[in-house]
Scaffold this active site. Structure first.
Site, mmCIF file in Angstrom:
data_model
loop_
_atom_site.group_PDB
_atom_site.id
_atom_site.type_symbol
_atom_site.label_atom_id
_atom_site.label_comp_id
_atom_site.label_asym_id
_atom_site.label_seq_id
_atom_site.Cartn_x
_atom_site.Cartn_y
_atom_site.Cartn_z
ATOM 1 N N ASP A 267 2.449 2.515 3.400
ATOM 2 C CA ASP A 267 2.975 3.130 2.180
ATOM 3 C C ASP A 267 1.914 3.988 1.489
ATOM 4 O O ASP A 267 1.918 4.126 0.263
ATOM 5 C CB ASP A 267 3.562 2.092 1.219
ATOM 6 C CG ASP A 267 2.533 1.065 0.790
ATOM 7 O OD1 ASP A 267 1.412 1.061 1.346
ATOM 8 O OD2 ASP A 267 2.854 0.263 -0.110
ATOM 9 N N ASN B 44 -0.669 4.966 -4.855
ATOM 10 C CA ASN B 44 -1.157 5.625 -3.650
ATOM 11 C C ASN B 44 -0.364 6.887 -3.362
ATOM 12 O O ASN B 44 0.757 7.022 -3.830
ATOM 13 C CB ASN B 44 -1.049 4.656 -2.463
ATOM 14 C CG ASN B 44 -2.224 3.705 -2.452
ATOM 15 O OD1 ASN B 44 -3.305 4.057 -2.897
ATOM 16 N ND2 ASN B 44 -1.995 2.499 -1.951
ATOM 17 N N CYS C 28 -8.616 1.229 -6.840
ATOM 18 C CA CYS C 28 -8.044 0.484 -5.723
ATOM 19 C C CYS C 28 -8.858 -0.798 -5.614
ATOM 20 O O CYS C 28 -10.014 -0.840 -6.036
ATOM 21 C CB CYS C 28 -8.186 1.318 -4.442
ATOM 22 S SG CYS C 28 -7.568 0.534 -2.938
ATOM 23 N N HIS C 29 -8.273 -1.854 -5.064
ATOM 24 C CA HIS C 29 -9.080 -3.075 -4.976
ATOM 25 C C HIS C 29 -9.575 -3.362 -3.558
ATOM 26 O O HIS C 29 -10.131 -4.417 -3.284
ATOM 27 C CB HIS C 29 -8.329 -4.268 -5.544
ATOM 28 C CG HIS C 29 -6.983 -4.472 -4.892
ATOM 29 N ND1 HIS C 29 -5.966 -5.178 -5.461
ATOM 30 C CD2 HIS C 29 -6.506 -4.042 -3.704
ATOM 31 C CE1 HIS C 29 -4.914 -5.176 -4.656
ATOM 32 N NE2 HIS C 29 -5.222 -4.496 -3.585
ATOM 33 N N HIS D 11 -9.693 3.830 0.954
ATOM 34 C CA HIS D 11 -9.183 3.269 2.210
ATOM 35 C C HIS D 11 -10.038 3.645 3.427
ATOM 36 O O HIS D 11 -9.653 3.335 4.557
ATOM 37 C CB HIS D 11 -7.722 3.669 2.472
ATOM 38 C CG HIS D 11 -6.742 2.869 1.673
ATOM 39 N ND1 HIS D 11 -5.430 2.715 2.041
ATOM 40 C CD2 HIS D 11 -6.877 2.166 0.519
ATOM 41 C CE1 HIS D 11 -4.805 1.975 1.140
ATOM 42 N NE2 HIS D 11 -5.657 1.639 0.210
ATOM 43 N N ASP E 70 -9.089 -1.960 3.242
ATOM 44 C CA ASP E 70 -8.030 -1.234 3.940
ATOM 45 C C ASP E 70 -8.563 -0.303 5.029
ATOM 46 O O ASP E 70 -7.790 0.178 5.858
ATOM 47 C CB ASP E 70 -7.199 -0.437 2.939
ATOM 48 C CG ASP E 70 -6.516 -1.335 1.925
ATOM 49 O OD1 ASP E 70 -5.636 -2.104 2.338
ATOM 50 O OD2 ASP E 70 -6.870 -1.280 0.742
#
Lengths: 456, 456
Positions: free
Chosen positions: B119, B153, B174-175, B203, B266
């Site tokens: 996603d 995102n 972002c985590h 990411h 990620d």
């Protein structure tokens, strides 16, 4: 007028060197200079020397032509170093191509989007790059004030690499931009009266200005496409003999439609894989020869190179006049006029490849762009803020730049991963095993021992 | 302490919003503030409002929670705007995925090298991007002094786009970097004592510092790989239930071996197609679920989202205590501490996404990088001159950046060609017809009318 030393590395490429000599003989301001013709092929040097002396006595001129197999002799204290050397024979690359094709990589792992040119050796050009870097290093050390004219391909990557990694004053040169003349000629304009600009990367340049009699002449291209192209292509499909006759091919027109500007010169040989999947596709876009970078067109090109050599040998042997083999006056290649501008501080505008440094907006400073620039005794004066449409920037120049950066990374740092990832962006790849095996076999051919070590 | 207005756009994502509310309740310096929870889903808003009030009365705190379906009401004069909105339901994207797969694009045309996250909508995220740009535009106009926290995102692309195209003061969050804690935990270190740095793009971040008790702890990772990994994987292959349990997967270790630094969070979900060809490949690298971005793992994720919603609804209905559903103290998400630093000029170090501007060497200034930076009342103070190995720069970040630039070009300028060329760099593509047909059908599904017009 200054008497200078010009060192030509890789002079054994006779077709090219004979044109250089022709232009030198037509440039009296450089008379009295010494021209060192260096190559590792002594037979070619003998031929070239014979040609140079004979041609000079035929048409006049005043140079000292020295042939040598010692590279340093040609470079030491030179004012101009010209690198036109290609490492290895064509057969070396053809062998890597053959193995690539065995593994599913039609026309070789070196062919990628926007670089389909069969001897523009990037990722598999390890020795070619090493040679160019050796020449640049020797120029830096033994001829620190020289201008290094990089003619050997890949001009885009090698100009970038040399300018980044050495202090040699490098200028990349290519004649592909002359394709604008074919555009003009085909649509019925006098090429001499065209005002043009084509910018981008070497072999990836786009017609940003095309004016005739003070007016935008792009509408004349559009008109030709609408009214004449079909008829032209019909005839061309029946008669194309020169595989390089593609400047007005369906491929060129299609690229213009898709990307918004007309592609110039070798740019037409590029594109994504959609123009190059296989011979059938290539024929559709580039004519019955499939263009220069099909198996047919490339074979014609390789054979033609030998034909010119034989013609010259024949003319020398028969003592027949040489002038008819060349155009009247300068050939149109810019190298000799460029040398004159550099040496005599005579400003002129030339199509050159140099680090961007703001010339084209939106590209990094440290990537070599191809642009028209003023050249004089101080070197290249870049224009600033040239622009290309976002479509060409992001769909063409960025992907092409990525390939250059990957190849540069691979050359500088080595390691197998760069070779694998090179192919992981390739629509011909079906599995990483395929990619790995293709490279393993390429690295294992005789002659690639050092390259294999570098990429292990 | 300042009483501020916080506008949360897309608050209907209950799993996330409930954690935000939890953290706000644990941040007394922000008490007295107004929190506008905006969504188009009124039912979710009712649920959230019920939760917020109940939870505040349970654990204490002082906020005014206002729910609204009017976006401008949430944004106007806000001090903080949070965008966590995803356009459309998951089913919208699943439909585009289904059509992609019909045309040979496993997991969808949106999945590319270094963005396999299901996603993280880039090239097919037209409406998602439009929504984000609308929110940024309204923030620029109606809350010019606000900080815009971009959580939705694709953080990489949207932070870049918003920072380039608007004056909104955007910070992407972002985590994923918290993955360093899993690395530490798995190899037997106390995560709280680790000193780490992970940088790159959102990411796509790599562990550039990993220290423990003042010493480099990378050798401990190496030791774990050598001595423990096989045993760990044996057990993990039998027991993996959470598809996100991949921080120490064979994929992560293989990327470390190939690229030289450990991938964090990620990032492990990325890689080239060699990790993602099909379910079988994914299982090999990411465990029996195939990781979060396989058909199995993604289904688990989507189902789990609904499960949490039901759990919360149940707890509210039963009047059972809510605190047990959350960790003690702050969750570890950085958004609320970050807001505190911004509002109260209290310097703190946070992992943020902002335009590079010299933070990471060798990347353009105008691309959003993810870095640790000092944040205070004046905003983000970037470190300068951070470095990543050439291998990661050229084999990972450049290809990823190319995809971002292509998607941005497509969003800003439209046209079908960008969609075609997007797939011409994809090893799943066998012909341009395949690429064109996939896109034609994707653009033709109900709901994509405007997108089709944009890309025609």
């Amino acid at each position: 007028m200054a008497r200078i030393k010009i060192g030509v590395i890789g002079a054994g490429s006779v077709a090219w060197s004979s044109k250089l000599i022709h232009d030198l003989l037509h440039m009296p301001t450089l008379y009295g200079s010494k021209v060192y013709l260096m190559d590792i092929n002594e037979e070619r040097l003998r031929l070239l020397k014979g040609f140079a002396e004979r041609y000079m006595s035929e048409i006049g001129g005043n140079y000292e032509f020295i042939t040598t197999t010692d590279r340093l002799e040609a470079i030491r204290d030179a004012d101009i170093v010209i690198n036109t050397a290609m490492y290895g024979g064509h057969q070396y690359y053809e062998e890597m191509r053959r193995i690539s094709e065995k593994h599913g990589y039609y026309r070789g792992v070196n062919s990628t989007e926007w670089n389909m040119v069969s001897d523009y050796h990037t990722i598999w050009g390890y020795y070619q790059w090493k040679l160019a870097m050796d020449i640049a290093g020797e120029t830096e050390e033994y001829a620190p004030n020289a201008w290094l004219i990089q003619l050997a391909n890949p001009v885009f990557e090698l100009t970038t690499l040399i300018a980044r990694e050495t202090k040699a004053r490098v200028i990349g040169l290519c004649h592909g931009h002359m394709g604008y003349r074919e555009i003009a000629h085909t649509i019925g304009l006098d090429p001499d009266k065209v005002d043009f600009e084509a910018i981008g990367f070497n072999h990836v340049i786009w017609l940003t200005r095309f004016r005739y009699n003070g007016e935008d002449a792009y509408p004349l291209i559009d008109k030709w496409i609408e009214e004449k192209a079909e008829e032209y292509w019909q005839e061309w499909r029946k008669t194309q003999v020169n595989p390089f006759d593609i400047q007005m091919s369906p491929a060129a027109v299609d690229m213009y439609r898709r990307y918004g500007l007309f592609p110039v010169g070798d740019t037409v040989r590029g594109g994504t894989w959609m123009y190059h999947w296989n011979l059938e596709t290539k024929k559709q876009w580039f004519g019955p020869t499939g263009g220069p970078d099909s198996e047919i067109g490339w074979e014609i090109y390789l054979t033609h190179g030998e034909a010119w050599l034989e013609e010259l040998e024949e003319a020398l042997k028969n003592n027949s006049p040489l002038a008819p083999m060349f155009p009247k006056g300068l050939t149109g290649e810019t190298i000799v006029p460029l040398i004159n501008s550099l040496i005599h501080d005579e400003p002129g505008t030339y199509q050159v490849n140099v680090l961007n440094m703001g010339a084209i907006e939106g590209l990094p400073d440290n990537i070599a762009v191809e642009i028209p620039a003023t050249v004089d005794g101080k070197g290249v004066k870049r224009p600033q803020g040239l622009r290309l449409p976002g479509r060409i920037m992001k769909l063409v120049l960025w992907p092409r730049m990525l390939r250059a950066e990957m190849a540069i990374e691979g050359f500088l740092e080595g390691g197998f991963q760069v070779l694998v990832d090179w192919l992981m962006l390739d629509p011909r790849t079906k599995s990483e095993k395929q990619a790995e095996q293709a490279w393993q076999e390429i690295l294992s051919i005789p002659g690639n021992e050092e390259m294999k070590k570098h990429y292990r």
